[in-house]
Design a protein around this motif. Sequence first.
Motif, PDB file in Angstrom:
ATOM      1  N   SER A  95    -131.884   8.840 -62.102  1.00 38.64           N
ATOM      2  CA  SER A  95    -130.751   8.923 -61.466  1.00 38.64           C
ATOM      3  C   SER A  95    -130.636   9.273 -59.931  1.00 38.64           C
ATOM      4  CB  SER A  95    -130.165  10.023 -62.160  1.00 38.64           C
ATOM      5  OG  SER A  95    -130.593  11.456 -61.982  1.00 38.64           O
ATOM      6  N   LEU A  96    -129.486   9.622 -59.421  1.00 35.57           N
ATOM      7  CA  LEU A  96    -129.250   9.981 -58.114  1.00 35.57           C
ATOM      8  C   LEU A  96    -129.619  11.386 -57.827  1.00 35.57           C
ATOM      9  CD1 LEU A  96    -126.334   7.817 -57.101  1.00 35.57           C
ATOM     10  CD2 LEU A  96    -128.297   7.767 -56.084  1.00 35.57           C
ATOM     11  N   ALA A  97    -129.920  12.257 -59.205  1.00 36.24           N
ATOM     12  CA  ALA A  97    -130.557  13.568 -58.798  1.00 36.24           C
ATOM     13  C   ALA A  97    -131.885  13.737 -57.957  1.00 36.24           C
ATOM     14  CB  ALA A  97    -130.758  14.242 -60.236  1.00 36.24           C
ATOM     15  N   SER A  98    -132.100  14.780 -57.381  1.00 40.47           N
ATOM     16  CA  SER A  98    -133.385  14.966 -56.286  1.00 40.47           C
ATOM     17  C   SER A  98    -134.274  15.153 -57.345  1.00 40.47           C
ATOM     18  CB  SER A  98    -132.978  15.728 -55.268  1.00 40.47           C
ATOM     19  OG  SER A  98    -132.904  17.256 -56.003  1.00 40.47           O
ATOM     20  N   TYR A  99    -135.455  15.095 -56.692  1.00 38.70           N
ATOM     21  CA  TYR A  99    -136.861  15.509 -57.123  1.00 38.70           C
ATOM     22  C   TYR A  99    -136.914  16.855 -57.286  1.00 38.70           C
ATOM     23  CZ  TYR A  99    -141.751  17.148 -57.525  1.00 38.70           C
ATOM     24  OH  TYR A  99    -142.959  17.347 -57.563  1.00 38.70           O
ATOM     25  N   THR A 100    -136.321  17.704 -56.633  1.00 40.89           N
ATOM     26  CA  THR A 100    -136.064  19.219 -56.759  1.00 40.89           C
ATOM     27  C   THR A 100    -135.381  19.714 -58.009  1.00 40.89           C
ATOM     28  OG1 THR A 100    -136.510  19.577 -54.446  1.00 40.89           O
ATOM     29  CG2 THR A 100    -135.166  21.143 -55.799  1.00 40.89           C
ATOM     30  N   GLU A 101    -134.259  18.850 -58.199  1.00 44.56           N
ATOM     31  CA  GLU A 101    -133.342  19.183 -59.345  1.00 44.56           C
ATOM     32  C   GLU A 101    -134.107  18.729 -60.709  1.00 44.56           C
ATOM     33  OE1 GLU A 101    -130.118  17.062 -58.661  1.00 44.56           O
ATOM     34  OE2 GLU A 101    -129.274  18.291 -57.200  1.00 44.56           O
TER      35      GLU A 101
END
Length: 255
Positions: A95-101
């Motif tokens: 998804s467009l969520a970041s690696y951090t999230e």
Amino acid sequence: MDYPNDLDPGAPVRGGVPEHGRIPKYYAVKAQLTALLNDLAEGETLPTERDLAVRYAVSRDTVRQALRELLLEGRLRRQGRGTVAAGPKLAQPLSLASYTEGVRRQGRRPGRTLIGLDRFPCPPALAAETGLERGEPVWHMERVLLADDERVGLESTYVAVARMPHLDTEFDPDSSFYSYVHERLGIDFGSADERIETVLATPREALLIGTPPALPMLLIHRVSYDPAGRATERVRTLYRGDRFSFTTRLGADSQ
């Protein structure tokens, strides 16, 4: 067709046993080791190869092959001179969520180590992929990805200097690039093109990630766009195949 004995729909049918019923010795040892691992907590040490060979009445080469497969699958990891039970793989969403999230959602602590941040003229291949002008200045940022201080991947990010002129002075390389772009620069991510393939790391990549060169890697290519359709970043991320899996949710095809 029936599920395996453990009723896990994600496991090989009939536990991976061929229809003729004959299985290699190493696979039988692997099955016994898997049962042993189910009773071990993360970080607990396995018996030595010699002890396992005696326990299962096989050669050390047979034990070694079974252990090698379990290492590649992420069920085991090397620690010092021994082998210990590994924790579950990180399930990163596509998804467009970041690696951090993604890492934080699984109760792990994300981190990064900066390898380099360079500025150079945009080469033709990158220009063709992103719509940038040939020769215009671009940043290349390379970082090792961490989860609880364990090296799990290597990320290369390419962005136009014109859109992020102060990346070298404003951005903390140990933080989320997505948060910087959204919160500091006010740029939203609208969509992305993504491609996944299985590769082996180069000797340099294996050294940076801290893995054997023979370990399979998951390579993700991504070009992200803002809501207006302009390319925001081009990212090449190499993930350890023994520590990562990827998830997504599919909907019905509207066409």
